[in-house]
Design an enzyme around this catalytic site. Structure first.
Site, PDB file in Angstrom:
ATOM      1  N   SER A 406      -0.787  12.658   1.144  1.00  0.00           N
ATOM      2  CA  SER A 406      -0.770  11.190   1.173  1.00  0.00           C
ATOM      3  C   SER A 406       0.373  10.660   2.024  1.00  0.00           C
ATOM      4  O   SER A 406       0.358   9.503   2.423  1.00  0.00           O
ATOM      5  CB  SER A 406      -0.577  10.604  -0.222  1.00  0.00           C
ATOM      6  N   HIS A 427      -7.592  12.282   3.809  1.00  0.00           N
ATOM      7  CA  HIS A 427      -6.903  11.713   2.657  1.00  0.00           C
ATOM      8  C   HIS A 427      -7.895  11.021   1.732  1.00  0.00           C
ATOM      9  O   HIS A 427      -8.400   9.943   2.039  1.00  0.00           O
ATOM     10  CB  HIS A 427      -5.820  10.735   3.149  1.00  0.00           C
ATOM     11  N   ASN A 477      -1.362   3.497   1.960  1.00  0.00           N
ATOM     12  CA  ASN A 477      -0.178   3.568   1.108  1.00  0.00           C
ATOM     13  C   ASN A 477       1.017   2.882   1.759  1.00  0.00           C
ATOM     14  O   ASN A 477       1.886   2.342   1.077  1.00  0.00           O
ATOM     15  CB  ASN A 477       0.154   5.029   0.779  1.00  0.00           C
TER      16      ASN A 477
END
Ligand code: CAA
Length: 696
Positions: A406, A427, A477
């Site tokens: 990640s 991912h 993220n």
């Protein structure tokens, strides 16, 4: 005759064949052709008209690309009324998908036949509108108010069998749509069947429409189209006449057509399809993938294995010990049992997927024949490099070697092999067999056909695959870290976490950032914070209350306490009173005088942080286009689809206002609120993010 509709005669039946590939959308040429066909059939003295589609489907709906443009005659509602009013017997024969305006044309026909594989529905609410060509008036007359409300507000596609049961079609027959349509029309003529206009049927029964409206609005988290559609169905029951009902439907339709939510949802529709079309992949063939390896059988690895198995590919999963092998198998079986329970797979498939299709082993040599491997082990560079060294030794030449990291640098992972051209990031988002997003992370040396293979696998797994470059957190993220920080800053400055969560939910997210943290486990983010602490820029403001909570052993749902307290057996949590004390202590230590924030300001800061970071991600080329960011946020982070994504939302709000607010916030904290150069550039040039989507 129009090219989009072919006209021919079969005895006394006039046959109108739609030929507007790929999906026979009801664009202006199709509408003109249908109108001309009906008129010609009447003039020629035909007795019946058959309408059907060539190729893969009957009409899949209005042509969405015409939305927002000046209307062109004949309009779809007028066409539908004209079809229904024809003195000839009009029969529609459906195959493929009869959706939206497509089903409305069928509902205006006097009789309907479908092949068993046909699907039909009124999915307009998913595009931010409602059925605008009589669907909200005809469907309840034909199938009853309850059925119409359910179908129209959910946009659900129903099978031919269900449609038959609900009275939406008259007959289901296997065969060629033209042949079954001709035979049905012929039979009706022979019987002397009467014309049967749905619009002339009695008004449907009234129900508690206010309750239905409120329930639908709540379920849609603020999406207006399904709730507005309830009012249109209400008009079918209460307007007094079919014509009045149509007028009311039209007015509500136009209201939605002018809404921002319609723009957001149409953007999402096209972006979802554009996201996998990369110019660099034109003419590049993916490698064949007939079997997949997975390294690591924790929650993520087991989820990935489940997704791959459900897509019909065999899996070889590697774990470290026999105990871990058993645990991994247990997790996958648990996931598949869930799929079995929900009717997604049969008992026989369950047996196959947990039997012959799945190998779980501690031995890397089991990977010798797999075409693609996804590594999903602990997030640590040394561990990952060791795994990739082993993959290099055991996998066959040409196998794609993927990491599910990640945050970590895929280039560095690739350097642990002798074949960095075969290495890529894939991912997944947890639970990997449920979440639709797949970030396909391109490393410096990744070969184009390896990238193409990542996208092909995404498609096979029915995921929305988005290309990402390398940075800390990739697209999603990284952006999430920015808006989460903005949330923590407003809390440090005086808002409560509960106010933030409520405001964010009010915008349409399923959860706010603090509830989300509790769900994911606060310790996960705590570890990332500790990892980043040594390299943190001294100018960065660092709220401490989050870590204080973790230091006390409260990690959220898994420990029963975090920002909220979770009583056993209760679904949601209640605010944890200790949190206010921690925040007060943090404020005192940092010399912050708390102030009040309006809900609007909380939301504005949250969204500005999201948009600003998203603009940086696009400006740096991590995401190729604004629409790529939008799809990541929609499919991985619960961003409300009716806003289209953060950058579509930003376009709709006006970029100059957003930039002005970011600059104003920078007066308090010019480290966090540094405007994205791309945002500044777009504002200076008077352009929007949308323009960058079109440029490709
Ligand atoms: N208008 C214009 N283009 C459309 C379209 C439509 N209604 N439906 C699909 N397309 C296009 C897609 O954009 C795609 O184009 P590209 O190949 O250029 O990307 C192409 O047709 C094929 O579509 P898919 O890739 O989605 O193919 P699929 O086989 O996976 O799915 C489908 C086919 C089920 C029809 C799906 O495309 C779909 O759900 N389409 C939308 C259907 C819909 O919502 N209809 C209602 C329209 S609104 C309406 O009718 C309003 C009214 O009452 C006036």
């Amino acid at each position: 005759m129009s090219e989009a509709i072919a006209y021919e005669r079969e005895g006394s039946i006039a046959v109108l064949k739609a030929q507007n590939p790929p999906v026979n959308a009801l664009g202006v040429e199709v509408r003109k052709g249908l109108l001309a066909g009906i008129e010609r059939a009447e003039q020629e003295g035909a007795k019946a008209v058959l309408i059907y589609g060539e190729g893969r489907t009957y009409f899949a709906g209005a042509d969405i690309r015409e939305f927002g443009k000046p209307p062109q005659e004949p309009s779809l509602p007028d066409l539908c009324n004209r079809i229904e009013a024809s003195p000839l017997l009009v029969v529609s024969s459906m195959h493929g998908t009869a959706l939206g305006g497509g089903l409305e044309v069928a509902l205006s026909s006097h009789y309907r036949v479908a092949v068993p594989s046909a699907k039909m529905g009124l999915p307009e609410v998913n595009l931010g509108i409602l059925p605008g060509a009589g669907g909200t008036q005809r469907l309840p007359r034909l199938a009853g108010t309850e059925v119409a409300l359910e179908m129209i507000t959910s946009g659900r596609h129903v099978s031919a069998a269900e449609a038959l049961e609900k009275g939406i079609v008259d007959r289901v027959v296997d065969g060629d749509p033209r042949e079954i349509g001709l035979s049905y029309a012929g039979e009706l003529l022979e019987q002397g069947a009467a014309r049967r206009a749905v619009g002339e049927m009695p008004a449907p029964e009234a129900v508690d429409f206010d309750a239905a409206y409120a329930a639908v609005l709540k379920k849609g988290r603020g999406q207006l189209s399904p709730a507005t559609a309830v009012r249109a169905v209400q008009a079918a029951a209460e307007a007094g006449s079919f014509e009045e009902g149509l007028k009311r439907e039209r007015a509500l339709f136009m209201e939605l057509m002018d809404s921002d939510q319609r723009q957001g949802l149409i953007h999402a529709f096209f972006a979802e399809r554009a996201v996998s079309k990369l110019p660099e992949l034109e003419g590049v063939s993916p490698r064949d993938v007939a079997s997949v390896g997975v390294i690591g059988g924790g929650t993520m690895g087991a989820g990935i294995a489940t997704a791959v198995l459900l897509a019909g590919l065999p899996v070889v999963l590697i774990e470290m010990t026999e105990d871990a092998v058993a645990a991994a198998r247990g997790r996958i079986e648990g996931n598949l049992r869930g799929a079995l329970k929900r009717g997604k797979i049969s008992e026989a498939q369950f047996a196959e997927l947990t039997g012959a299709a799945l190998t779980v082993s501690t031995d890397y040599t089991a990977l010798a024949q797999v075409d693609l491997v996804v590594e999903a082990v602990f997030e640590d560079m040394d561990v990952k490099r060791e795994v990739f060294g082993k993959l290099d030794t055991h996998c066959k030449p040409g196998a794609v070697l993927a990491t599910n990291t990640s945050y970590l640098d895929v280039d560095e992972i690739a350097a642990a092999t002798s074949r960095p051209q075969d290495v890529i990031g894939l991912h997944f988002f947890s639970p990997a067999h449920v979440m639709k997003l797949l970030e396909v992370v391109v490393a410096e040396k990744t070969a184009p056909e390896v990238l193409a293979t990542g996208f092909a696998l995404g498609k096979r797994l029915k995921k929305v695959a988005v290309r990402s470059g390398i940075c800390d957190g990739f697209i999603g993220n990284r952006i999430m870290n920015a808006y989460r920080k903005a949330a923590e800053y407003v809390v440090l400055d005086g808002a409560s976490p509960y106010q933030v969560d409520e405001v964010v939910r009010g915008f349409g997210f399923p959860m706010g950032p603090f509830e989300m943290g509790d769900l994911a486990g606060l310790d996960i983010n705590w570890a990332a914070r500790k990892r980043r602490a040594p390299t943190r820029d001294p100018r960065e403001r660092v709220p401490r209350f989050y870590e204080m909570l973790c230091e006390g052993g409260d990690f959220g749902q898994k420990t029963g306490k975090g920002f909220y307290i979770y009583e056993a057996g209760q679904r949601g949590g209640v605010p944890n009173p200790e949190v206010a004390e921690l925040i007060a202590r943090d404020q005192a230590q940092q010399g912050v005088t708390p102030r009040e924030f309006s809900d609007a300001e909380v939301l504005r800061r949250y969204m500005c942080a999201m948009v600003n970071e998203a603009a940086k991600v696009v400006g740096e080329g991590i995401a190729r286009r604004p629409l790529d960011v939008d799809m990541v946020m929609l499919f991985g982070y619960g961003f409300p689809r009716f806003w289209g994504g953060p950058l579509k939302w930003a376009d709709l709000q006006g970029l100059d206002g957003i930039l002005a607010d970011i600059r104003a916030y920078a007066a308090e904290d010019d480290f966090f609120w540094q405007p994205a150069p791309l945002l500044e550039q777009l504002v200076a040039e008077g352009r929007r993010f949308e323009d960058l989507n079109k440029a490709d």
